[in-house]
Design a protein around this motif. Structure first.
Motif, short mmCIF file in Angstrom:
data_model
loop_
_atom_site.label_atom_id
_atom_site.label_comp_id
_atom_site.label_asym_id
_atom_site.label_seq_id
_atom_site.Cartn_x
_atom_site.Cartn_y
_atom_site.Cartn_z
N ASN A 38 -71.62 139.04 13.13
CA ASN A 38 -72.95 138.77 12.61
C ASN A 38 -73.32 137.30 12.82
O ASN A 38 -74.49 136.96 12.97
CB ASN A 38 -73.01 139.10 11.13
N GLY A 39 -72.30 136.44 12.82
CA GLY A 39 -72.50 135.01 13.04
C GLY A 39 -72.21 134.64 14.48
O GLY A 39 -72.25 135.48 15.38
N LEU A 40 -71.90 133.36 14.70
CA LEU A 40 -71.65 132.83 16.04
C LEU A 40 -70.17 132.56 16.24
O LEU A 40 -69.53 131.92 15.42
CB LEU A 40 -72.43 131.52 16.24
N ASP A 41 -69.63 133.04 17.35
CA ASP A 41 -68.23 132.80 17.69
C ASP A 41 -68.11 131.39 18.26
O ASP A 41 -68.69 131.07 19.30
CB ASP A 41 -67.77 133.83 18.73
N LEU A 42 -67.36 130.53 17.57
CA LEU A 42 -67.17 129.15 18.01
C LEU A 42 -65.73 128.89 18.47
O LEU A 42 -65.30 127.74 18.54
CB LEU A 42 -67.52 128.18 16.88
N SER A 43 -65.01 129.93 18.80
CA SER A 43 -63.59 129.77 19.11
C SER A 43 -63.33 128.83 20.28
O SER A 43 -62.25 128.24 20.36
CB SER A 43 -62.96 131.14 19.41
N ASP A 44 -64.28 128.70 21.19
CA ASP A 44 -64.05 127.89 22.38
C ASP A 44 -64.83 126.59 22.42
O ASP A 44 -64.83 125.91 23.44
CB ASP A 44 -64.39 128.71 23.63
N VAL A 45 -65.49 126.21 21.34
CA VAL A 45 -66.22 124.94 21.35
C VAL A 45 -65.25 123.78 21.13
O VAL A 45 -64.13 123.97 20.66
CB VAL A 45 -67.33 124.92 20.28
N ALA B 117 -56.44 130.13 9.62
CA ALA B 117 -55.37 129.54 8.82
C ALA B 117 -54.58 128.48 9.58
O ALA B 117 -53.83 127.70 8.97
CB ALA B 117 -54.43 130.63 8.32
N LYS B 118 -54.75 128.42 10.90
CA LYS B 118 -54.07 127.40 11.70
C LYS B 118 -54.93 126.16 11.89
O LYS B 118 -54.52 125.22 12.56
CB LYS B 118 -53.68 127.99 13.05
N GLY B 119 -56.13 126.16 11.32
CA GLY B 119 -57.00 125.00 11.42
C GLY B 119 -57.89 125.00 12.64
O GLY B 119 -58.42 123.96 13.03
N LYS B 120 -58.10 126.18 13.25
CA LYS B 120 -58.93 126.32 14.44
C LYS B 120 -60.32 126.80 14.04
O LYS B 120 -60.46 127.79 13.32
CB LYS B 120 -58.28 127.32 15.40
N LEU B 121 -61.36 126.11 14.50
CA LEU B 121 -62.73 126.52 14.23
C LEU B 121 -63.01 127.84 14.93
O LEU B 121 -62.77 127.99 16.14
CB LEU B 121 -63.71 125.46 14.71
N ARG B 122 -63.53 128.82 14.18
CA ARG B 122 -63.75 130.16 14.73
C ARG B 122 -65.19 130.64 14.66
O ARG B 122 -65.65 131.32 15.57
CB ARG B 122 -62.87 131.18 13.97
N LEU B 123 -65.88 130.32 13.59
CA LEU B 123 -67.20 130.91 13.36
C LEU B 123 -68.20 129.91 12.81
O LEU B 123 -67.82 128.94 12.15
CB LEU B 123 -67.11 132.04 12.32
N GLN C 76 -62.25 139.33 10.16
CA GLN C 76 -61.67 139.18 11.50
C GLN C 76 -60.84 137.90 11.58
O GLN C 76 -59.80 137.86 12.22
CB GLN C 76 -62.76 139.17 12.56
N VAL C 77 -61.33 136.84 10.94
CA VAL C 77 -60.59 135.57 10.94
C VAL C 77 -59.31 135.70 10.12
O VAL C 77 -58.24 135.22 10.51
CB VAL C 77 -61.47 134.43 10.44
N LEU C 78 -59.40 136.37 8.98
CA LEU C 78 -58.22 136.59 8.15
C LEU C 78 -57.18 137.39 8.92
O LEU C 78 -55.96 137.16 8.77
CB LEU C 78 -58.61 137.35 6.88
N ALA C 79 -57.62 138.32 9.75
CA ALA C 79 -56.69 139.16 10.51
C ALA C 79 -55.93 138.40 11.58
O ALA C 79 -54.90 138.89 12.08
CB ALA C 79 -57.45 140.32 11.14
N LEU C 80 -56.40 137.19 11.90
CA LEU C 80 -55.70 136.38 12.91
C LEU C 80 -54.37 135.83 12.37
O LEU C 80 -53.56 135.33 13.12
CB LEU C 80 -56.59 135.23 13.37
#
Length: 206
Positions: free
Chosen positions: A40-47, A178-184, A201-205
């Motif tokens: 529903n939001g924006l995926d920022l995993s690669d910024v 939980a590893k400190g990586k920006l995701r959303l 989805q982030v919790l599932a990582l």
């Protein structure tokens, strides 16, 4: 991949969230690793922004992102005299924790003030803990605030109102794994249920 500072702001009369078409276009083609789907939001995993901050919490302790590893961290920029957007964002965070049940205990919320001149540690503490005793208020000097906002592509500005002022600002909630990586980046106009769907989805990582 670098993105410009979002040229959009919040006032009590107009809600301009950071999830603009330009941002979505800039993020197109980014492949998250692992991939987050049907968001529903924006995926920022690669910024390449929002990698860290150095601020002080409402108890006087210096904080960086590393201090929050192990939790899914929600970061919101705002100010305590905000009439509607900021309290709505923090209340929504409490709703999300409740919706997620036991998993909600893994969520930490950090509220970064863009108004350090008025948002003293005592004011911040009273404000954020009124929503949840575990929420953390963060502040910096004017220079630290400017740098942190710039690093997160967050816009803010003073707007005179008679003898005082209010603040226009970007209204996104950033989500770290939980590893400190920006995701959303979650938009302000999403519902609590939509927030919870994305955060699951982030919790599932892990």
């Amino acid at each position: 991949m670098s993105l410009p500072i979002l040229p959009h702001a919040i006032t009590r009369r107009r809600l301009l969230v950071g999830g603009t078409a330009a941002m979505a276009l800039a993020l197109a083609g980014c492949d998250a690793n692992p991939k987050l789907e049907n968001l529903n939001g924006l995926d920022l995993s690669d910024v390449d922004f929002g990698a860290d901050f150095q601020l002080t919490d409402h108890k006087g302790q210096r904080r960086t992102l590393a201090d929050f590893k192990g939790s899914v961290l929600l970061v919101f920029f705002g100010f305590t005299q905000c009439p509607d957007v900021c309290p709505t964002a923090l209340f929504r965070a409490t709703e999300v924790k409740e919706l997620l049940g036991e998993e909600g205990k893994r969520i930490q919320v950090a509220f970064i003030t863009i108004d350090p001149e008025r948002d003293t540690p005592d004011v911040l503490e009273a404000y954020v803990t009124a929503f949840d005793p575990e929420f953390v208020g963060l502040y910096g000097s004017l220079e630290e605030t400017q740098k942190t906002a710039r690093d997160f592509k967050v816009f803010y500005a003073k707007v005179p109102t008679g003898s005082s002022y209010t603040m226009d600002h970007t209204a996104l909630t950033y989500v770290y794994d939980a590893k400190g990586k920006l995701r959303l980046a979650l938009r302000h106009n999403q519902t609590a249920e939509e927030y919870a769907e994305d955060i699951r989805q982030v919790l599932a990582l892990g």
